[in-house]
Motif scaffolding. Sequence first.
Motif, PDB file in Angstrom:
ATOM      1  N   ILE A 184      26.934  51.549  29.882  1.00  0.00           N
ATOM      2  CA  ILE A 184      27.993  50.533  29.942  1.00  0.00           C
ATOM      3  C   ILE A 184      27.914  49.762  31.262  1.00  0.00           C
ATOM      4  CG2 ILE A 184      30.483  50.168  30.040  1.00  0.00           C
ATOM      5  CD1 ILE A 184      29.449  50.813  27.262  1.00  0.00           C
ATOM      6  N   THR A 185      27.613  50.460  32.355  1.00  0.00           N
ATOM      7  CA  THR A 185      27.504  49.816  33.667  1.00  0.00           C
ATOM      8  C   THR A 185      26.416  48.755  33.663  1.00  0.00           C
ATOM      9  OG1 THR A 185      28.293  51.786  34.843  1.00  0.00           O
ATOM     10  CG2 THR A 185      26.985  50.209  36.109  1.00  0.00           C
TER      11      THR A 185
ATOM     12  N   ILE B  12      27.314  45.792  31.380  1.00  0.00           N
ATOM     13  CA  ILE B  12      28.285  44.887  31.997  1.00  0.00           C
ATOM     14  C   ILE B  12      27.633  44.037  33.078  1.00  0.00           C
ATOM     15  CG2 ILE B  12      30.316  44.864  33.515  1.00  0.00           C
ATOM     16  CD1 ILE B  12      31.491  47.078  31.813  1.00  0.00           C
TER      17      ILE B  12
ATOM     18  N   GLY C 161      27.702  40.190  32.687  1.00  0.00           N
ATOM     19  CA  GLY C 161      28.385  39.410  33.718  1.00  0.00           C
ATOM     20  C   GLY C 161      27.570  38.211  34.147  1.00  0.00           C
TER      21      GLY C 161
ATOM     22  N   GLY D 231      32.287  42.794  41.209  1.00  0.00           N
ATOM     23  CA  GLY D 231      33.616  42.294  40.872  1.00  0.00           C
ATOM     24  C   GLY D 231      34.116  41.281  41.893  1.00  0.00           C
TER      25      GLY D 231
ATOM     26  N   ALA E 195      36.513  36.720  33.584  1.00  0.00           N
ATOM     27  CA  ALA E 195      36.177  37.765  32.605  1.00  0.00           C
ATOM     28  C   ALA E 195      35.138  38.726  33.178  1.00  0.00           C
ATOM     29  CB  ALA E 195      35.649  37.118  31.325  1.00  0.00           C
ATOM     30  N   ALA E 196      34.108  38.173  33.841  1.00  0.00           N
ATOM     31  CA  ALA E 196      33.074  39.023  34.432  1.00  0.00           C
ATOM     32  C   ALA E 196      33.652  39.898  35.537  1.00  0.00           C
ATOM     33  CB  ALA E 196      31.948  38.144  34.989  1.00  0.00           C
TER      34      ALA E 196
ATOM     35  N   LEU F 114      35.678  42.772  33.954  1.00  0.00           N
ATOM     36  CA  LEU F 114      34.819  43.808  33.381  1.00  0.00           C
ATOM     37  C   LEU F 114      34.267  44.730  34.471  1.00  0.00           C
ATOM     38  CD1 LEU F 114      32.780  41.799  30.704  1.00  0.00           C
ATOM     39  CD2 LEU F 114      34.394  43.650  30.261  1.00  0.00           C
ATOM     40  N   CYS F 115      33.776  44.132  35.564  1.00  0.00           N
ATOM     41  CA  CYS F 115      33.193  44.937  36.645  1.00  0.00           C
ATOM     42  C   CYS F 115      34.233  45.826  37.315  1.00  0.00           C
ATOM     43  CB  CYS F 115      32.540  44.027  37.681  1.00  0.00           C
ATOM     44  SG  CYS F 115      30.996  43.285  37.134  1.00  0.00           S
TER      45      CYS F 115
ATOM     46  N   LEU G 275      37.152  46.877  36.093  1.00  0.00           N
ATOM     47  CA  LEU G 275      37.605  47.924  35.166  1.00  0.00           C
ATOM     48  C   LEU G 275      36.578  49.053  35.091  1.00  0.00           C
ATOM     49  CD1 LEU G 275      39.176  45.907  32.197  1.00  0.00           C
ATOM     50  CD2 LEU G 275      40.362  47.468  33.742  1.00  0.00           C
ATOM     51  N   ASN G 276      35.305  48.687  35.059  1.00  0.00           N
ATOM     52  CA  ASN G 276      34.260  49.707  35.025  1.00  0.00           C
ATOM     53  C   ASN G 276      34.230  50.503  36.323  1.00  0.00           C
ATOM     54  OD1 ASN G 276      32.251  50.976  33.499  1.00  0.00           O
ATOM     55  ND2 ASN G 276      30.633  49.813  34.494  1.00  0.00           N
TER      56      ASN G 276
END
Length: 408
Positions: free
Chosen positions: A14-15, A18, A22, A88, A169-170, A173-174, A176-177
Amino acid sequence: MASSKKAAVGFIFITLLIDVMGWGLIIPVMPRLISELKGIGINEASPYGAWLLSAYAITQFMFAPVIGNLSDQYGRRPVLLISLFGFGIDYLFLAIAPTYGWLFAGRIIAGITGASFTTGAAYIADISTPATRAKNFGMIGAAFGLGFVIGPALGGLLADFGVRAPFYAAAGLCLLNFLYGYFVLPESLSKENRRSFEWKRANPFGALKFLRKRPGIGGLALTYFLIYLAAQAVQANWSFFTIYQFGWTEKLVGLSLAVVGITVSAVQGGLTRFINPRLGNEKSIYTGLFLYTIGLVLFSFATEGWMMFVIIVPYCLGGIASPALQATLAGHVPPNEQGELQGTLTSLMSLTIIIGPPIMNNLFNYFTTTKAPFYFPGIPFFLAAILMLVSLIITWRVLSKERRATAI
C-alpha cells in the motif's frame, strides 16, 4: 508471526502504491498549475516542469544511498515513516504553493525523504524467506504498475474540482498511510543485524564504478542508458505536449496515461513471457527497439489527438526490449555481482531522469516559438526515436562482435 509478516507485506504494498499514485495524481494538472503560477503558456511552462523533475531526481540520487544506509543503522520503520510524512508535506507544499519556488522546495523535500522504494525493498528482504522472496518482491512491480494506472486517471477526474485538488488528495493519502504505519508497522531489522553508518558506503556514484570493472558490458549499458533517456520524451513531456498540441483536458491526459500504464503492464507482465522464449533475448531487443523507434516517430508527427491513443500500442510493444536487455546484461556477470549490476543500472536510470527532462522539454518549448528555424512541437519524440535507433545499432554491433568472437 506469519500473520504479522503478511500484514507488513500488505502495508509495504500500500505504501509503494500510494507513492506512485501520488506522483501520478499530479501529472495531468502540473502543466496548468505551472502555467498559472508563472503567467505563461503551456509550451513555455514545459521547461519549468522539467526542472521540477530534475530537482527531485538529483536529490533522490544523492540522498537515496544515505537514507538506505541510515535504515541499516536505525531500522526500516523510522525511515519509511519519515518518507511518508515527507511526501505528505511535499504535496501540501504543492497544493498551497503561491509561487513556482514553493513547487521547487516541495520537490526537493520529496527527493530527500523519498526512499520508500529502496527501504520498502529492504523491509521485504528482511521479512521474506527464500520461498517467499520472489513473490514478495513481485509486489513492488505490481504496486508501480497499478499506481501508474490509477494515479493519472484519478488525478484527471479530480481536476474537475480545481487544479490543486489532486495535490490535496495525494497529501491526504500519504499522511493517512503515515498514521496507519505509525500504529501498526513493526520493525523488520533486528538490532543484532544493524550496522553503523559509513559515508563511503553512501556514495551515490559508487555503483557506477562497476562499469570500470566490467568494460565488456559498457556497450550494452550505454544502450540501457539511451533507452531510458529517450523515454523521458514521453514521461516528462507527454502532458505538456498533448495539452498544447491537441487542447486535451487534464481528464483526457490522465486517461491516456492510464492506457499507457495498462498497456505497459500487459506487455511486460504478460506478452513478454510468450514472445521472449520464441524470439530469444537478442531478437527481442532488436524487435522492441525497432517498435520503440517507429512509435516515437509517429508520435512526433501526430496531427490529431486520437492518433496518440493508436500509436501507444506499437510504442508500448517496444517494452519487450527492456527485460531482454536486462537478461542479456545479467548473463555477462557472475552470480555474486548481480546485485552490483542492478545497482549500476538503477544509477544509470536515475541519471536519465536528471538530464532527460530538461533536454526534452526545452526542445519542445524552443520549437514552439518564433525563435526556432521551423515549428515542430514533436521534436522531443523525434530526438528520442534517433536515440532508440542509435541504441539498436550499438546493441547489434556489440552482440555481433560477441558472436564472432565465440565462433573463433
